[in-house]
Structures are given as structure tokens and as C-alpha cells.
Design a protein around this motif. Structure first.
Motif, short mmCIF file in Angstrom:
data_model
loop_
_atom_site.label_atom_id
_atom_site.label_comp_id
_atom_site.label_asym_id
_atom_site.label_seq_id
_atom_site.Cartn_x
_atom_site.Cartn_y
_atom_site.Cartn_z
N THR A 1 33.02 26.35 51.04
CA THR A 1 33.80 27.02 50.00
C THR A 1 35.27 26.78 50.26
OG1 THR A 1 34.00 29.08 51.25
CG2 THR A 1 32.03 28.83 49.88
N GLN B 1 37.38 29.03 50.85
CA GLN B 1 37.90 30.13 51.67
C GLN B 1 38.28 29.63 53.07
OE1 GLN B 1 38.12 33.14 50.28
NE2 GLN B 1 38.90 34.21 52.05
N ILE C 1 28.30 39.07 50.14
CA ILE C 1 28.83 38.99 48.78
C ILE C 1 29.14 37.53 48.39
CG2 ILE C 1 30.66 39.76 47.21
CD1 ILE C 1 28.68 41.99 48.29
N PRO C 2 29.84 36.75 49.23
CA PRO C 2 30.12 35.36 48.84
C PRO C 2 28.85 34.52 48.67
CG PRO C 2 31.52 36.00 50.68
CD PRO C 2 30.52 37.10 50.49
N ALA D 1 27.29 35.42 45.40
CA ALA D 1 28.08 34.83 44.32
C ALA D 1 27.73 33.35 44.14
CB ALA D 1 29.57 34.99 44.61
N SER E 1 31.51 34.67 40.10
CA SER E 1 32.66 34.89 40.99
C SER E 1 32.45 36.16 41.81
CB SER E 1 33.94 35.02 40.16
OG SER E 1 33.92 36.24 39.43
N ARG E 2 33.22 36.28 42.87
CA ARG E 2 33.16 37.50 43.70
C ARG E 2 33.51 38.73 42.88
NH1 ARG E 2 36.55 37.46 49.03
NH2 ARG E 2 37.52 38.88 47.60
N SER E 3 34.50 38.58 41.99
CA SER E 3 34.92 39.70 41.15
C SER E 3 33.78 40.20 40.28
CB SER E 3 36.09 39.30 40.25
OG SER E 3 37.16 38.85 41.01
N ILE F 1 30.59 39.83 40.91
CA ILE F 1 29.60 40.46 41.80
C ILE F 1 30.01 41.91 42.09
CG2 ILE F 1 28.60 40.44 44.12
CD1 ILE F 1 27.40 38.29 42.38
N TYR F 2 31.30 42.12 42.41
CA TYR F 2 31.76 43.48 42.68
C TYR F 2 31.64 44.36 41.44
CZ TYR F 2 33.41 42.40 47.36
OH TYR F 2 33.46 42.07 48.69
#
Length: 109
Positions: free
Chosen positions: A17, A19, A50-51, A54, A60-62, A64-65
């Protein structure tokens, strides 16, 4: 049986990724192919970070949240960590399929 298009015949695929980790290396997520390798013991993790969820859901992570916050994606906690059970991911996909079928159903006259 030909290899599936997701894994090319490999049981797991590592995805790097964008990140950055503290040691300046890039974060790598390992995605397991259960479609092509369902009989492999321990093939898929029981809990996803979480990642990883996703990546698995191509969201996206957003998002997922947001799904977690609204209760559409079930989570569990282990200590201070929040994880998404594999069963919750399957339930969410089934929910999406049911919603799509309901939208495609002809309206009563």
C-alpha cells in the motif's frame, strides 16, 4: 481448473500500500484467495485489520469507518484494537446483494 483471475494460482498475494511505516518501508497487506484455495487450512484470517478489510472490499478506510459507525459492518474489539471478523465481511457483501436485488425487483402494479 484454471487459476482464478484474483490470485493467478497463488494462495496469497502481498499488496504494497502507499502507507509509510515508521522505518520508512511501505505497509504490505497479504490477501488470501479463498475462492481458488478454499480447502487450505488457515487460508483466510478470522479477523481483519481496517486497512486489510478496506483492500478486501475495495473501499477506502473512511468508508470502512463509516460502515462501522452506522452498524452496517460488524466489528469486534480485542484490547484496544478493533477488528472486522471474516463473517462480518461476508454478511456485509450479502447485505449489498440483497439491497441490489430489492432495487432490481419490478414494482408491483
Amino acid at each position: 481448473m484454471p487459476p482464478c483471475s484474483n490470485c493467478g494460482g497463488f494462495r496469497a498475494v502481498a499488496i504494497t500500500t502507499g502507507q509509510r511505516l515508521p522505518d520508512t518501508s511501505r505497509e504490505t497487506a497479504v490477501v488470501h484467495c479463498t475462492a481458488h484455495h478454499p480447502d487450505q487450512p488457515g487460508n483466510a484470517p478470522a479477523l481483519y485489520r481496517i486497512p486489510d478489510a478496506a483492500l478486501l472490499l475495495n473501499l477506502s478506510r473512511s468508508v470502512i469507518y463509516d460502515l462501522m459507525r452506522t452498524g452496517r459492518l460488524r466489528t469486534v474489539s480485542e484490547g484496544r484494537s478493533r477488528r472486522i471478523p471474516a463473517s462480518a465481511i461476508h454478511e456485509y457483501v450479502a447485505l449489498l446483494e440483497r439491497e441490489a436485488e430489492a432495487c432490481d425487483a419490478p414494482a408491483p402494479h
